[in-house]
Design a protein around this motif. Structure first.
Motif, mmCIF file in Angstrom:
data_model
loop_
_atom_site.group_PDB
_atom_site.id
_atom_site.type_symbol
_atom_site.label_atom_id
_atom_site.label_comp_id
_atom_site.label_asym_id
_atom_site.label_seq_id
_atom_site.Cartn_x
_atom_site.Cartn_y
_atom_site.Cartn_z
ATOM 1 N N UNK A 1 51.628 25.342 42.092
ATOM 2 C CA UNK A 1 50.358 25.457 41.372
ATOM 3 C C UNK A 1 49.761 26.852 41.527
ATOM 4 N N UNK A 2 48.723 27.170 40.747
ATOM 5 C CA UNK A 2 48.061 28.468 40.894
ATOM 6 C C UNK A 2 47.531 28.667 42.312
ATOM 7 N N UNK A 3 47.632 29.899 42.809
ATOM 8 C CA UNK A 3 47.146 30.245 44.141
ATOM 9 C C UNK A 3 45.901 31.108 44.023
ATOM 10 N N UNK A 4 44.908 30.845 44.869
ATOM 11 C CA UNK A 4 43.654 31.586 44.814
ATOM 12 C C UNK A 4 43.859 33.067 45.088
ATOM 13 N N UNK A 5 44.812 33.423 45.945
ATOM 14 C CA UNK A 5 45.057 34.838 46.237
ATOM 15 C C UNK A 5 45.466 35.587 44.973
ATOM 16 N N UNK A 6 46.319 34.977 44.156
ATOM 17 C CA UNK A 6 46.728 35.620 42.904
ATOM 18 C C UNK A 6 45.578 35.672 41.913
ATOM 19 N N UNK A 7 44.697 34.688 41.961
ATOM 20 C CA UNK A 7 43.507 34.698 41.109
ATOM 21 C C UNK A 7 42.621 35.896 41.470
ATOM 22 N N UNK A 8 42.451 36.136 42.778
ATOM 23 C CA UNK A 8 41.649 37.270 43.231
ATOM 24 C C UNK A 8 42.280 38.595 42.831
ATOM 25 N N UNK A 9 43.611 38.686 42.909
ATOM 26 C CA UNK A 9 44.297 39.911 42.514
ATOM 27 C C UNK A 9 44.128 40.174 41.025
ATOM 28 N N UNK A 10 44.195 39.117 40.219
ATOM 29 C CA UNK A 10 43.950 39.274 38.778
ATOM 30 C C UNK A 10 42.546 39.808 38.537
ATOM 31 N N UNK A 11 41.550 39.239 39.239
ATOM 32 C CA UNK A 11 40.167 39.694 39.088
ATOM 33 C C UNK A 11 40.030 41.152 39.507
ATOM 34 N N UNK A 12 40.656 41.514 40.607
ATOM 35 C CA UNK A 12 40.595 42.899 41.092
ATOM 36 C C UNK A 12 41.147 43.872 40.062
ATOM 37 N N UNK A 13 42.285 43.539 39.467
ATOM 38 C CA UNK A 13 42.899 44.430 38.479
ATOM 39 C C UNK A 13 42.026 44.566 37.229
ATOM 40 N N UNK A 14 41.456 43.461 36.792
ATOM 41 C CA UNK A 14 40.600 43.497 35.603
ATOM 42 C C UNK A 14 39.378 44.375 35.850
ATOM 43 N N UNK A 15 38.743 44.208 36.998
ATOM 44 C CA UNK A 15 37.551 44.991 37.309
ATOM 45 C C UNK A 15 37.893 46.462 37.525
ATOM 46 N N UNK A 16 39.027 46.732 38.175
ATOM 47 C CA UNK A 16 39.444 48.121 38.410
ATOM 48 C C UNK A 16 39.707 48.849 37.100
ATOM 49 N N UNK A 17 40.110 48.089 36.080
ATOM 50 C CA UNK A 17 40.380 48.681 34.767
ATOM 51 C C UNK A 17 39.113 48.784 33.921
ATOM 52 N N UNK A 18 37.972 48.367 34.472
ATOM 53 C CA UNK A 18 36.719 48.424 33.735
ATOM 54 C C UNK A 18 36.481 47.227 32.846
ATOM 55 N N UNK A 19 37.261 46.164 33.025
ATOM 56 C CA UNK A 19 37.098 44.966 32.210
ATOM 57 C C UNK A 19 36.055 44.022 32.776
ATOM 58 N N UNK A 20 35.837 42.937 32.071
ATOM 59 C CA UNK A 20 34.870 41.935 32.489
ATOM 60 C C UNK A 20 35.571 40.613 32.775
ATOM 61 N N UNK A 21 35.026 39.882 33.739
ATOM 62 C CA UNK A 21 35.549 38.553 34.037
ATOM 63 C C UNK A 21 34.900 37.531 33.111
ATOM 64 N N UNK A 22 35.311 36.282 33.245
ATOM 65 C CA UNK A 22 34.859 35.215 32.361
ATOM 66 C C UNK A 22 33.620 34.532 32.947
ATOM 67 N N UNK A 23 32.810 33.904 32.107
ATOM 68 C CA UNK A 23 31.762 33.035 32.646
ATOM 69 C C UNK A 23 32.405 31.817 33.307
ATOM 70 N N UNK A 24 31.642 31.130 34.124
ATOM 71 C CA UNK A 24 32.200 29.979 34.850
ATOM 72 C C UNK A 24 32.122 28.715 34.001
#
Length: 232
Positions: free
Chosen positions: A188-211
């Motif tokens: 199943x999806x792992x929270x660590x990989x979720x955090x890495x995805x968020x880190x990459x998106x933010x580092x690229x100047x992108x925005x995350x999703x609403x909850x």
């Protein structure tokens, strides 16, 4: 950035990361006890660690009962800690894991259990220049046979690699190449990989999703239709 990530779209999982470095992580086969397990485990996970600057939660797709537990825990933690909370589609965590073993330009299909003999799926078209998985289609919910037909219709394109528990449940209908090893990765999806995805998106100047949870289905329980009455 120190990120606390929580995902309960399948199993219950949480992680604390600094950039792409995992500081601590936890997971459990919740068995319907996502809410009971996740809160106390997050407290234990963060004890003695650097304070999170952001909390992210997997927004699915996933079943209602499990998915809302992680989102509620993330909201509660963010309010208590006074930090921002945001969402990330859970299938991005699967994609981050898969692309560690794939060509960055390779197509990828994630498929997870949606119950009712259906699967949640997302198709990815590789990584962008920042290492963020690019969503090409989905997320959607389909019968396995319908998803298999969708793959057949794209026969002119490279066959995608596959990752996720949906392939374990319906191997005869979703016969796609293994990601890296002879055994298909169905974790199943792992929270660590979720955090890495968020880190990459933010580092690229992108925005995350609403909850906002990606249930992709109408709820089983619906309010009774209003009865119109006339006054005479």
């Amino acid at each position: 950035m120190i990120i606390l990530a929580i995902d309960t779209s399948a199993t219950a999982t949480a992680a604390l990361t600094d950039g792409e470095r995992v500081l601590a992580e936890w997971s459990a086969a919740a068995g319907g006890k996502h809410a009971e397990l996740t809160g106390p485990s997050v407290r234990s996970l963060t004890a003695g660690q650097p304070a999170p600057e952001l909390v992210v939660t997997g927004i699915g797709p996933g079943p209602f009962t499990g998915l809302r537990a992680g989102i509620a825990t993330a909201i509660g933690y963010s309010l208590g800690a006074g930090i921002t909370a945001a969402g990330v589609p859970s299938h991005l965590a699967l994609a981050v894991r898969a692309y560690r073993s794939l060509d960055p330009a390779a197509p990828l299909l994630t498929a997870t259990d949606a119950r009712r003999r259906e699967v949640y799926w997302t198709r990815f078209a590789g990584l962008d220049e920042h290492g963020v998985p690019v969503i090409a289609a989905g997320p959607e919910v389909s019968a396995p046979a319908d998803l298999a037909a969708h793959l057949t219709q794209t026969a002119g394109e490279p066959t995608p690699a596959g990752i996720g528990g949906g392939f374990e449940l319906y191997p005869e209908l979703l016969a796609v190449p293994e990601v890296a090893d002879p055994i298909l990765d169905t974790a199943p999806p792992a929270a660590a990989d979720l955090a890495i995805a968020a880190h990459r998106i933010l580092a690229a100047g992108g925005e995350l999703w609403p909850m906002t949870p990606l249930y992709l289905r109408a709820p089983d329980a619906a309010p009774a239709a209003r009865r119109e009455t006339s006054l005479r």
